[in-house]
Design an enzyme around this catalytic site. Structure first.
Site, PDB file in Angstrom:
ATOM      1  CE1 TYR A  75      -3.425  -2.500  -0.313  1.00 32.18           C
ATOM      2  CE2 TYR A  75      -4.084  -2.072   1.937  1.00 32.18           C
ATOM      3  CZ  TYR A  75      -4.274  -2.730   0.735  1.00 32.18           C
ATOM      4  OH  TYR A  75      -5.331  -3.604   0.590  1.00 32.18           O
ATOM      5  N   GLY A 129     -10.464   8.189   4.851  1.00 32.44           N
ATOM      6  CA  GLY A 129      -9.611   8.713   5.929  1.00 32.44           C
ATOM      7  C   GLY A 129     -10.385   9.683   6.810  1.00 32.44           C
ATOM      8  CG  LEU A 163     -18.942   2.759   0.617  1.00 36.61           C
ATOM      9  CD1 LEU A 163     -18.484   4.027   1.338  1.00 36.61           C
ATOM     10  CD2 LEU A 163     -20.464   2.595   0.737  1.00 36.61           C
TER      11      LEU A 163
HETATM   12  P1  NAP Z   1     -14.570   2.149  -0.442  1.00 34.94           P
HETATM   13  O1  NAP Z   1     -15.132   2.540   0.891  1.00 34.94           O
HETATM   14  O2  NAP Z   1     -15.423   1.379  -1.376  1.00 34.94           O
HETATM   15  O3  NAP Z   1     -14.070   3.438  -1.215  1.00 34.94           O
HETATM   16  C1  NAP Z   1     -13.426   4.486  -0.570  1.00 34.94           C
HETATM   17  C2  NAP Z   1     -13.674   5.724  -1.398  1.00 34.94           C
HETATM   18  O4  NAP Z   1     -15.042   6.087  -1.222  1.00 34.94           O
HETATM   19  C3  NAP Z   1     -12.821   6.893  -0.954  1.00 34.94           C
HETATM   20  O5  NAP Z   1     -12.372   7.578  -2.110  1.00 34.94           O
HETATM   21  C4  NAP Z   1     -13.779   7.723  -0.136  1.00 34.94           C
HETATM   22  O6  NAP Z   1     -13.497   9.106  -0.237  1.00 34.94           O
HETATM   23  C5  NAP Z   1     -15.112   7.434  -0.779  1.00 34.94           C
HETATM   24  N1  NAP Z   1     -16.162   7.549   0.243  1.00 34.94           N
HETATM   25  C6  NAP Z   1     -16.303   6.791   1.366  1.00 34.94           C
HETATM   26  N2  NAP Z   1     -17.384   7.189   2.085  1.00 34.94           N
HETATM   27  C7  NAP Z   1     -17.916   8.219   1.416  1.00 34.94           C
HETATM   28  C8  NAP Z   1     -19.045   9.038   1.642  1.00 34.94           C
HETATM   29  N3  NAP Z   1     -19.830   8.857   2.722  1.00 34.94           N
HETATM   30  N4  NAP Z   1     -19.309  10.007   0.740  1.00 34.94           N
HETATM   31  C9  NAP Z   1     -18.525  10.168  -0.340  1.00 34.94           C
HETATM   32  N5  NAP Z   1     -17.427   9.423  -0.620  1.00 34.94           N
HETATM   33  C10 NAP Z   1     -17.130   8.452   0.253  1.00 34.94           C
HETATM   34  O7  NAP Z   1     -13.265   1.297  -0.097  1.00 34.94           O
HETATM   35  P2  NAP Z   1     -11.792   1.155  -0.789  1.00 34.94           P
HETATM   36  O8  NAP Z   1     -10.936   2.280  -0.355  1.00 34.94           O
HETATM   37  O9  NAP Z   1     -11.899   0.907  -2.259  1.00 34.94           O
HETATM   38  O10 NAP Z   1     -11.323  -0.191  -0.090  1.00 34.94           O
HETATM   39  C11 NAP Z   1     -11.366  -0.278   1.345  1.00 34.94           C
HETATM   40  C12 NAP Z   1     -10.167  -1.020   1.874  1.00 34.94           C
HETATM   41  O11 NAP Z   1     -10.153  -2.345   1.350  1.00 34.94           O
HETATM   42  C13 NAP Z   1      -8.791  -0.466   1.496  1.00 34.94           C
HETATM   43  O12 NAP Z   1      -8.365   0.592   2.336  1.00 34.94           O
HETATM   44  C14 NAP Z   1      -7.913  -1.683   1.702  1.00 34.94           C
HETATM   45  O13 NAP Z   1      -7.589  -1.814   3.078  1.00 34.94           O
HETATM   46  C15 NAP Z   1      -8.819  -2.829   1.286  1.00 34.94           C
HETATM   47  N6  NAP Z   1      -8.570  -3.302  -0.097  1.00 34.94           N
HETATM   48  C16 NAP Z   1      -8.163  -4.583  -0.268  1.00 34.94           C
HETATM   49  C17 NAP Z   1      -7.938  -5.080  -1.549  1.00 34.94           C
HETATM   50  C18 NAP Z   1      -7.488  -6.504  -1.718  1.00 34.94           C
HETATM   51  O14 NAP Z   1      -7.136  -6.908  -2.845  1.00 34.94           O
HETATM   52  N7  NAP Z   1      -7.471  -7.284  -0.662  1.00 34.94           N
HETATM   53  C19 NAP Z   1      -8.126  -4.259  -2.683  1.00 34.94           C
HETATM   54  C20 NAP Z   1      -8.561  -2.941  -2.470  1.00 34.94           C
HETATM   55  C21 NAP Z   1      -8.794  -2.471  -1.176  1.00 34.94           C
HETATM   56  P3  NAP Z   1     -13.068   9.929   1.085  1.00 34.94           P
HETATM   57  O15 NAP Z   1     -11.717   9.396   1.471  1.00 34.94           O
HETATM   58  O16 NAP Z   1     -13.072  11.328   0.616  1.00 34.94           O
HETATM   59  O17 NAP Z   1     -14.111   9.640   2.129  1.00 34.94           O
END
Ligand code: NAP
Length: 301
Positions: free
Chosen positions: A57, A267, A214
């Site tokens: 990461y 974050g 999300l």
């Molecule tokens: P996500 O929650 O689907 O997407 C996060 C994005 O959504 C951010 O850009 C965030 O922006 C936005 N967001 C969240 N809440 C919001 C709201 N209420 N209103 C508007 N925008 C919102 O999750 P993800 O970051 O894609 O993945 C989550 C975690 O999964 C990662 O941190 C990682 O630990 C893990 N992951 C694992 C793999 C794997 O292969 N195992 C792959 C990808 C991710 P803001 O920051 O501005 O809120």
């Protein structure tokens, strides 16, 4: 304030918070060390005590950013569970020997990667280590051997995998009992409900961890027709129930009987709190199916 409950994984003795805080994007949050400490403290206060990392990461940088916060506030470590992953090799300035992107699930790489995660995170053990992606050259016996060695040395307490098919999971799980399979799932990505991933995990009593719950943010801003239809339906339900949009999505995910553990990606502590709030209510079957129908574009036989 909502306190997030805990959930037992399939590995005896390992509990995670019902919602896990994902750290993938931490490098993009532009936080100084005090801000990182504040975010960690706020998560812990919410009951979100499990933090999801991977060696790669932030181009091998995020574990170090988190470890810097733990070095400054060592007492925080005992209040949390640290999850990390290994097995992907990225081309990055920090790894000049990586000439192409590839996977490595050799015992030597798994052990070296876990030991480097400990150094970066400034800790003596990981609660959970996952193989990040299935590797075509993966030898299940060799992976199980590396897990056994890391556990014997007290460096990693529990093990799991990520992005494994049902069959791949079962092959490794027969050799070494796994805590979880971390997979992508959201209303925008429902494949694990139909490709046996979730059925197989439910059958074994293994709660999956769920990434991009999300849709990586696409549920809020994508102009794709499917995302727009979903946004409309989720907004309707959110208005009817008086629950925030994101909480409805997290409740939809957590309603599944395999007990998915969603990983937040934001974050902002307010966004993480919306996920924790979803542990406090359940959707009716009708509302749950309204979202599935929008996700499947009404294709429910
Ligand atoms: P996500 O929650 O689907 O997407 C996060 C994005 O959504 C951010 O850009 C965030 O922006 C936005 N967001 C969240 N809440 C919001 C709201 N209420 N209103 C508007 N925008 C919102 O999750 P993800 O970051 O894609 O993945 C989550 C975690 O999964 C990662 O941190 C990682 O630990 C893990 N992951 C694992 C793999 C794997 O292969 N195992 C792959 C990808 C991710 P803001 O920051 O501005 O809120």
């Amino acid at each position: 304030m909502t306190s997030c409950p805990r959930i037992a994984t399939a590995s005896p003795g390992l509990e995670l918070s019902r919602v896990v805080a994902g750290m993938w994007r931490m490098g993009e949050w532009g936080m100084n060390v005090e801000q990182r400490i504040a975010l960690i403290e706020q998560c812990l206060e919410l009951g979100v005590t499990s933090f999801d990392h991977a060696d790669i990461y932030g181009s091998y940088g995020v574990e170090g950013l988190f470890g810097e916060a733990l070095r400054a506030r060592p007492a925080l470590r005992e209040r949390m569970q640290l999850v990390s992953k290994c097995g992907i090799k990225l081309v990055a300035p920090q790894r000049p020997d990586h000439t192409i992107k590839s996977y490595d699930t050799s015992a030597a790489h798994i052990i070296a990667s876990a030991e480097e995660s400990l150094r970066q995170l400034n800790t003596d053990r990981l609660e959970l280590l996952l193989i990040h992606r299935p590797d075509p050259l993966m030898d299940f016996d060799e992976v199980a051997g590396a897990f056994t060695r890391l556990r014997k040395d007290g460096k990693v307490l529990h093990f799991g995998v990520s992005n494994f098919s049902r069959h791949q999971f079962e092959c490794l799980n027969r050799r070494f009992p796994l805590a979880t399979n971390q997979v992508e799932f959201s209303p925008l990505h429902v494949a694990p409900m139909y490709d046996e991933t979730f059925d197989g995990l439910q059958d074994l009593g293994v709660p999956p961890m769920v990434w991009s719950p999300l849709g990586g943010g696409r549920l809020f801003d994508s102009s794709d027709a499917n995302a727009e239809e979903l946004r409309l339906v989720i907004k309707e339900i959110s208005d009817e129930l008086g629950r925030p949009f994101a909480s409805v999505v997290f409740a939809w995910i957590m309603a599944l009987p395999c007990k998915p553990i969603p990983i937040t990606g934001s974050g902002r502590v307010e966004a993480i709190a919306l996920a924790a709030q979803a542990t406090q209510f359940a959707l009716s079957r009708t509302d749950w199916f309204r979202i599935l129908r929008a996700a499947r574009q009404d294709d429910i036989a």
